[in-house]
Design a protein around this motif. Structure first.
Motif, PDB file in Angstrom:
ATOM      1  N   GLU A  59      40.710   4.272  49.091  1.00 47.89           N
ATOM      2  CA  GLU A  59      39.971   4.404  47.834  1.00 47.89           C
ATOM      3  C   GLU A  59      38.654   5.132  48.059  1.00 47.89           C
ATOM      4  N   VAL A  60      37.961   4.766  49.162  1.00 44.47           N
ATOM      5  CA  VAL A  60      36.721   5.459  49.511  1.00 44.47           C
ATOM      6  C   VAL A  60      36.983   6.940  49.743  1.00 44.47           C
ATOM      7  N   LEU A  61      38.141   7.258  50.332  1.00 41.53           N
ATOM      8  CA  LEU A  61      38.488   8.643  50.640  1.00 41.53           C
ATOM      9  C   LEU A  61      39.068   9.393  49.439  1.00 41.53           C
ATOM     10  N   GLY A  62      39.176   8.707  48.303  1.00 36.20           N
ATOM     11  CA  GLY A  62      39.647   9.359  47.094  1.00 36.20           C
ATOM     12  C   GLY A  62      41.149   9.478  46.983  1.00 36.20           C
ATOM     13  N   VAL A  63      41.894   8.620  47.709  1.00 33.26           N
ATOM     14  CA  VAL A  63      43.360   8.637  47.659  1.00 33.26           C
ATOM     15  C   VAL A  63      43.827   7.272  47.180  1.00 33.26           C
ATOM     16  N   ASP A  64      44.803   7.253  46.302  1.00 38.59           N
ATOM     17  CA  ASP A  64      45.235   6.009  45.672  1.00 38.59           C
ATOM     18  C   ASP A  64      46.403   5.381  46.414  1.00 38.59           C
ATOM     19  N   PHE A  65      46.103   4.391  47.273  1.00 33.20           N
ATOM     20  CA  PHE A  65      47.124   3.544  47.890  1.00 33.20           C
ATOM     21  C   PHE A  65      46.785   2.112  47.514  1.00 33.20           C
TER      22      PHE A  65
ATOM     23  N   SER B 100      53.017  -6.930  51.348  1.00 31.86           N
ATOM     24  CA  SER B 100      53.393  -7.495  52.644  1.00 31.86           C
ATOM     25  C   SER B 100      53.207  -6.436  53.711  1.00 31.86           C
ATOM     26  N   VAL B 101      52.999  -6.893  54.941  1.00 37.57           N
ATOM     27  CA  VAL B 101      52.712  -5.994  56.055  1.00 37.57           C
ATOM     28  C   VAL B 101      53.489  -6.447  57.277  1.00 37.57           C
ATOM     29  N   THR B 102      54.050  -5.491  58.007  1.00 35.96           N
ATOM     30  CA  THR B 102      54.745  -5.777  59.255  1.00 35.96           C
ATOM     31  C   THR B 102      54.215  -4.850  60.334  1.00 35.96           C
TER      32      THR B 102
ATOM     33  N   ARG C 173      63.099   6.201  58.508  1.00 32.74           N
ATOM     34  CA  ARG C 173      63.462   6.734  57.197  1.00 32.74           C
ATOM     35  C   ARG C 173      62.474   6.300  56.123  1.00 32.74           C
ATOM     36  N   LEU C 174      61.191   6.228  56.511  1.00 30.27           N
ATOM     37  CA  LEU C 174      60.114   5.906  55.584  1.00 30.27           C
ATOM     38  C   LEU C 174      59.034   6.963  55.740  1.00 30.27           C
TER      39      LEU C 174
ATOM     40  N   GLU D  86      54.316  -2.678  52.354  1.00 32.68           N
ATOM     41  CA  GLU D  86      55.087  -2.818  51.114  1.00 32.68           C
ATOM     42  C   GLU D  86      54.109  -2.910  49.950  1.00 32.68           C
ATOM     43  N   THR D  87      54.403  -2.219  48.863  1.00 36.87           N
ATOM     44  CA  THR D  87      53.571  -2.304  47.673  1.00 36.87           C
ATOM     45  C   THR D  87      54.445  -2.603  46.460  1.00 36.87           C
ATOM     46  N   GLU D  88      53.807  -2.973  45.367  1.00 34.86           N
ATOM     47  CA  GLU D  88      54.556  -3.323  44.158  1.00 34.86           C
ATOM     48  C   GLU D  88      55.139  -2.096  43.467  1.00 34.86           C
ATOM     49  N   ASP D  89      54.408  -1.006  43.497  1.00 31.28           N
ATOM     50  CA  ASP D  89      54.791   0.155  42.677  1.00 31.28           C
ATOM     51  C   ASP D  89      55.515   1.248  43.447  1.00 31.28           C
ATOM     52  N   ASP D  90      55.170   1.445  44.701  1.00 28.92           N
ATOM     53  CA  ASP D  90      55.713   2.569  45.451  1.00 28.92           C
ATOM     54  C   ASP D  90      56.679   2.085  46.525  1.00 28.92           C
ATOM     55  N   GLU D  91      57.430   3.033  47.085  1.00 27.02           N
ATOM     56  CA  GLU D  91      58.327   2.686  48.182  1.00 27.02           C
ATOM     57  C   GLU D  91      57.508   2.358  49.424  1.00 27.02           C
TER      58      GLU D  91
END
Length: 294
Positions: free
Chosen positions: A25-31, A36-38, A102-103, A65-70
């Protein structure tokens, strides 16, 4: 050899993986924040070794893992200096991870000095200039774009980002105010939150002059904090006082202390050895005699 600052700059994302969404967000990119995290892989962490005798290891690799994106793969690299071979390695990481998992991969490079950060942020094209085949564009976090957090209230809102700020701004003229904001914010924090952050900053500052200031702030502002760093600060204080006592006794007795002996006494960090030297300083005919092995 991997340094403590190197470890701290990427391992903080293993402990606080949601930090990436705030940094992006600070860098101006929306993630968005991960759901969840592995940490990948689990058998040989971040091993990208080929069949040939060539070993490549990305510092930290997370599946987010996010709610909206793959799901995506986040590779975090700590970079201490410019390295002309690194862009090719980073491109290799990206293609290897894409093929294996494959991600879609993304690379975040964390730096402590502005020149290295600006170098790492430049797009690198692979292939002939007439028709570039690949373009490498890592995200880069460093002193040129990470926030300078000097307000304890702001640090308290996001301790992980404040920690990364302190590490990336280790050479900043305002580092004293940055570190003071963190210790003030941590005073009321539970040990489970406080302890790892103090250790991360201690490792991240490494041998920078700011490391000594951090240790003093921890000892003063967080005097009840119990950790390896706290014990180290306490032992250093004991050793310093003991060295001063040895020199004071020799001076009181009128014993000349050569410069090399003075440096040896002042540089000793073992309180037990200094206590032994102190006992000998009471009767030793010369300063060098306190060092004699029984």
């Amino acid at each position: 050899m991997v340094s403590s600052p190197h470890e701290a700059m990427h391992r903080i994302f293993q402990e606080h993986p949601d930090l990436f969404s705030r940094v992006s967000e600070v860098l101006g990119v929306d993630f968005g924040p991960p759901t969840s995290v592995t940490v990948l892989p689990t058998d040989r962490p971040t091993d990208l070794t080929e069949a040939r005798p060539l070993e490549r290891r990305v510092d930290t690799l997370l599946r987010l893992e996010t709610e909206d994106d793959e799901p995506l793969l986040l590779a975090v690299e700590a970079q201490g200096k410019k390295d002309p071979d690194k862009p090719a390695s980073w491109a290799y990481y990206a293609s290897y991870l894409l093929t294996k998992y494959r991600l879609q991969p993304i690379l975040l490079v964390v730096c402590q000095d502005r020149a290295t950060a600006e170098w790492a942020a430049r797009p690198v094209h692979f292939g002939p200039r007439q028709w570039p085949l690949l373009t490498l564009r890592p995200l880069v976090a460093g002193p040129h774009n990470m926030p300078v957090i000097t307000d304890p209230a702001e640090a308290r809102k996001d301790l992980a980002l404040a920690t990364l700020s302190a590490i990336t701004h280790g050479r900043d003229p305002d580092i004293g105010a940055i570190l003071k904001a963190v210790t003030t914010a941590l005073q009321d924090a539970p040990d489970a939150v406080k302890n790892p952050i103090i250790e991360f900053i201690s490792q991240g500052l490494g041998e920078l002059p700011a490391a000594a200031l951090w240790r003093k702030l921890v000892a003063v502002d967080l005097s009840f904090y119990k950790s390896p760093l706290f014990e180290e600060v306490r032992d250093e204080g004991r050793a310093q006082r003991a060295a001063e006592d040895v020199l004071a006794v020799l001076a009181e007795r009128g014993i000349d202390v050569p410069e090399d002996a003075r440096e040896r006494i002042s540089g000793c960090g073992d309180p037990e050895v200094l206590r032994r030297w102190l006992r000998r300083a009471v009767t030793a005919p010369a300063a060098e005699d306190i060092f004699v092995v029984d």
